[in-house]
Motif scaffolding. Structure first.
Motif, short mmCIF file in Angstrom:
data_model
loop_
_atom_site.label_atom_id
_atom_site.label_comp_id
_atom_site.label_asym_id
_atom_site.label_seq_id
_atom_site.Cartn_x
_atom_site.Cartn_y
_atom_site.Cartn_z
N GLY A 32 0.82 -1.21 0.00
CA GLY A 32 0.00 0.00 0.00
C GLY A 32 0.85 1.26 0.00
O GLY A 32 0.56 2.22 -0.73
N TYR A 35 2.39 1.68 -3.37
CA TYR A 35 1.35 2.11 -4.31
C TYR A 35 1.08 3.62 -4.18
O TYR A 35 0.96 4.32 -5.19
CB TYR A 35 0.06 1.32 -4.07
N LEU A 36 1.00 4.10 -2.96
CA LEU A 36 0.69 5.52 -2.74
C LEU A 36 1.86 6.45 -3.03
O LEU A 36 1.66 7.60 -3.42
CB LEU A 36 0.21 5.73 -1.31
N LYS A 37 3.09 5.98 -2.86
CA LYS A 37 4.27 6.86 -2.97
C LYS A 37 4.99 6.77 -4.31
O LYS A 37 5.95 7.50 -4.52
CB LYS A 37 5.26 6.52 -1.84
N ASN A 44 3.31 0.96 -9.86
CA ASN A 44 2.03 1.26 -9.23
C ASN A 44 1.04 0.11 -9.40
O ASN A 44 0.39 -0.31 -8.44
CB ASN A 44 1.44 2.54 -9.85
N PHE A 48 -0.26 -2.37 -6.44
CA PHE A 48 -1.69 -2.44 -6.17
C PHE A 48 -2.18 -3.89 -6.21
O PHE A 48 -2.93 -4.33 -5.33
CB PHE A 48 -2.48 -1.58 -7.17
#
Length: 183
Positions: A32, A35-37, A44, A48
Motif C-alpha cells: 500500500g 502504491y501511494l508513494k 504502481n 496495487f
C-alpha cells in the motif's frame, strides 16, 4: 505388527501461524505504501495487485485462523506470489526473506511422525535421523510419553500427540521394541 508410526505434536506451528499473520500484515502495508508513494505506472499497478493479493490472503488466513474453515488455503503459495511481485518491483532482499520464511513454513506445517520398523527408527528431525536398533538401548511408551534411550547415552523424550494415543497399544509397542533391541 512390523511397523509403528507415532505422531509427535508440532509445537512450532502456533508460532509460525503468528509470524505468518505478521508477514501478511506487513505485505499489505508495504505494498500500500509503495502504491501511494510511487509515480511509475508499472510499479504502481504491480504494488496495487500485490496489496490486493495480500489483503485477500490475510482475510482467508484470518478466517482459517479463528474458525478452522478453509483448511486448503496455504499462505505459502500466496507468499511465493508476493515474492514474485517484490522481484518485479526490484526489492530482491524482501523477496528472498519471504521465500526463506515460506520454506520454513512448509517444513513447520508437516506432521512429525516417528516410524519404528524392524530395521530402524526414523525420527523426524531436520535432517531426518535414522537410529538402527543396535544403537538403541531402550524404547518405552508410557502415559503418552515416548522415550528413546540410545547406547551413546543420548535420551530423546517427547509427549505424543493426543489423537495418536488411541492408535498405538502401549504394551504391544513396548514388546515390539524389546524384541528389536534384543535382536
Amino acid at each position: 505388527m512390523g511397523t509403528y508410526s507415532i505422531q509427535l505434536p508440532n509445537e512450532k506451528s502456533k508460532t509460525i501461524r503468528y509470524v505468518t499473520l505478521f508477514i501478511l500484515l506487513i505485505n499489505c502495508f508495504v505494498f500500500g505504501f509503495v502504491y501511494l508513494k510511487t509515480a511509475d505506472g508499472r510499479i504502481n499497478s504491480v504494488s496495487f495487485t500485490g496489496m490486493l493479493i495480500s489483503i485477500f490472503s490475510l482475510i482467508i488466513f484470518l478466517i482459517h485462523f479463528f474458525t478452522g474453515k478453509l483448511p486448503a488455503f496455504k499462505p505459502g503459495i500466496a507468499f511465493i506470489i508476493l515474492s514474485l511481485f517484490w522481484i518485479v518491483i526490484g526489492n530482491y532482499l524482501l523477496a528472498a526473506c519471504i521465500i526463506i520464511f515460506t520454506v520454513f513454513g512448509f517444513y513447520a506445517e508437516k506432521k512429525f511422525i516417528v516410524v519404528f520398523d524392524v530395521n530402524k527408527i526414523t525420527y523426524p528431525s531436520f535432517p531426518v535421523k535414522h537410529f538402527y536398533w543396535k544403537e538403541v538401548s531402550n524404547v518405552v511408551l508410557k502415559d503418552r510419553v515416548l522415550t528413546i534411550d540410545l547406547v551413546n547415552n543420548k535420551l530423546i523424550q517427547s509427549v505424543i500427540e493426543k489423537s495418536a494415543t488411541n492408535d498405538v497399544d502401549e504394551l504391544q509397542f513396548n514388546e515390539f521394541c524389546k524384541r528389536q533391541i534384543a535382536g
